[in-house]
Enzyme design. Structure first.
Site, PDB file in Angstrom:
ATOM      1  N   THR A   1       0.805  -1.223   0.000  1.00 39.18           N
ATOM      2  CA  THR A   1       0.000   0.000   0.000  1.00 39.18           C
ATOM      3  C   THR A   1       0.839   1.275   0.000  1.00 39.18           C
ATOM      4  O   THR A   1       0.327   2.349  -0.297  1.00 39.18           O
ATOM      5  CB  THR A   1      -0.939   0.030   1.225  1.00 39.18           C
ATOM      6  OG1 THR A   1      -0.153  -0.187   2.407  1.00 39.18           O
ATOM      7  CG2 THR A   1      -2.005  -1.047   1.119  1.00 39.18           C
TER       8      THR A   1
ATOM      9  N   LEU B   1       7.032   0.295   2.327  1.00 38.50           N
ATOM     10  CA  LEU B   1       6.948   0.931   3.647  1.00 38.50           C
ATOM     11  C   LEU B   1       5.769   0.396   4.455  1.00 38.50           C
ATOM     12  O   LEU B   1       5.813   0.345   5.669  1.00 38.50           O
ATOM     13  CB  LEU B   1       6.777   2.447   3.503  1.00 38.50           C
ATOM     14  CG  LEU B   1       7.957   3.252   2.951  1.00 38.50           C
ATOM     15  CD1 LEU B   1       7.618   4.727   2.997  1.00 38.50           C
ATOM     16  CD2 LEU B   1       9.227   2.973   3.729  1.00 38.50           C
ATOM     17  N   SER B   2       4.701   0.035   3.751  1.00 36.91           N
ATOM     18  CA  SER B   2       3.502  -0.390   4.474  1.00 36.91           C
ATOM     19  C   SER B   2       2.694  -1.321   3.583  1.00 36.91           C
ATOM     20  O   SER B   2       2.709  -1.200   2.363  1.00 36.91           O
ATOM     21  CB  SER B   2       2.667   0.842   4.852  1.00 36.91           C
ATOM     22  OG  SER B   2       1.591   0.474   5.692  1.00 36.91           O
ATOM     23  N   SER B   3       2.013  -2.262   4.223  1.00 34.29           N
ATOM     24  CA  SER B   3       1.184  -3.187   3.451  1.00 34.29           C
ATOM     25  C   SER B   3      -0.019  -3.603   4.279  1.00 34.29           C
ATOM     26  O   SER B   3      -0.049  -3.418   5.491  1.00 34.29           O
ATOM     27  CB  SER B   3       1.989  -4.419   3.049  1.00 34.29           C
ATOM     28  OG  SER B   3       2.398  -5.134   4.191  1.00 34.29           O
TER      29      SER B   3
END
Length: 334
Positions: free
Chosen positions: A95, A103-105
């Site tokens: 994401t 960095l983010s999921s």
């Protein structure tokens, strides 16, 4: 005559909502088959109710040479359908990327179901989530507990907390979303009955034990596994790993990701490529060199994750095989 047709727009939205509902029901059936919530089937209802697509208005799919962005406002109806179907696939979704780095999921839903079930949440529990991500996990917790105020989620990145708050509101949930260093917990919202982390740790932050009620549970990714600790008091916690492998983005704010282990050349390839050997390597990093780890792995017949555990006592924290006071114990880094 062209121009904007509001009726067609409404029809599109209704079709997309129907597709989302069908895809969500299919995801719930798929998770059911894994047995992830067999020990606490109440989670089935939460996954059936919370609309994951509202938490991933866009995400990235790996393609040759990089990533392709899928998003819900794409002008092509077929592309919007692909976005919805992908949002309900039982896979992790990237994401947030920066310079090609993840960095983010949003975690794989069946793994989230496994973790939430293992947390053993009970009615009235106060829960702290470390790593807000998209907000989807906090929504599942808020739905399960039926009280937004019982759930707190924290993330270091203000962009992540802001978008999580927006996604949660769109889905009708309003837990406390805090911007801060997850390793410090959220003392202003303590005490907690349960703490769950969705990012990999190198050790267990002592602030979490201090903010957890005696008898509370902490569930966190560590090495490439999931450890579940029972908190006895602010100084002492102990527990074992689940059998499930787990790979998460590292906790930021407390040092970066560990480097690749050197000295693997002397270890046979079948061990180097084995998931359980790589878990042992990560767990004993800094204590055992790869040859020592391999000798142990062979002697103990490739032990599964659930034979390992973690003890935190005051300033000391150590990993162990079979018995916290047994011959196989290693200090944790951090």
């Amino acid at each position: 005559m062209g121009g904007h047709d509001p009726d067609r727009h409404d029809d599109d939205r209704a079709a997309l909502a129907d597709l989302a509902a069908a895809a969500r029901a299919a995801l719930v059936r798929e998770i059911e088959l894994t047995g992830a919530w067999a020990a606490d089937p109440v989670w089935r209802e939460a996954f059936a109710a919370v609309p994951r697509h509202l938490f991933v208005p866009y995400y990235y799919v790996g393609v040759v040479g990089g990533y392709e962005r899928r998003w819900g406002e794409h002008p092509d109806p077929a592309a919007r359908e692909r976005w919805v179907r992908g949002a309900y696939a039982d896979t992790p979704l990237a994401t947030r990327l920066r310079d090609g780095e993840l960095l983010s999921s949003s975690s794989q839903p069946s793994l989230m179901a496994t973790m939430l079930t293992a947390l053993e949440v009970e009615d009235g529990d106060r829960v702290l989530e470390i790593g807000a991500g998209t907000g989807y996990n906090a929504a599942l917790l808020a739905h399960r507990l039926g009280d937004d105020d019982l759930v707190t989620t924290v993330d270091l990145d203000p962009e992540i907390t802001e978008s999580a708050r927006r996604h949660l509101a769109a889905a009708g949930y309003h837990p406390a979303v805090v911007t801060g260093d997850g390793a410090r917990g959220v003392p202003g919202r303590a005490p907690f009955d349960r703490i769950i982390a969705t990012c990999t740790l190198s050790s267990v932050p002592r602030a979490w034990l201090a903010q957890c009620r005696p008898g509370g549970r902490v569930l966190a990714p560590l090495a490439t596994g999931l450890v579940v600790l029972t908190v006895h008091d602010g100084q002492y916690a102990e527990g074992r790993f689940l059998h499930t492998p787990a790979y998460f983005v590292p906790l930021r704010g407390t040092g970066g990701a560990a480097l690749e282990t050197p000295g693997l050349g002397a270890v046979p390839r079948r061990a180097r490529d084995d998931d359980l050997f790589r878990f042992l390597l990560k767990l004993t990093r800094g204590s055992l060199d790869p040859q020592e780890a391999y000798a142990l792995w062979e002697r103990e017949d490739a032990p599964p994750r659930e034979r390992y555990g973690i003890t935190v006592s005051g300033e000391r924290a150590w990993a162990w095989l079979d018995d916290p006071d047994g011959p196989y114990a290693w200090p944790l880094a951090g």
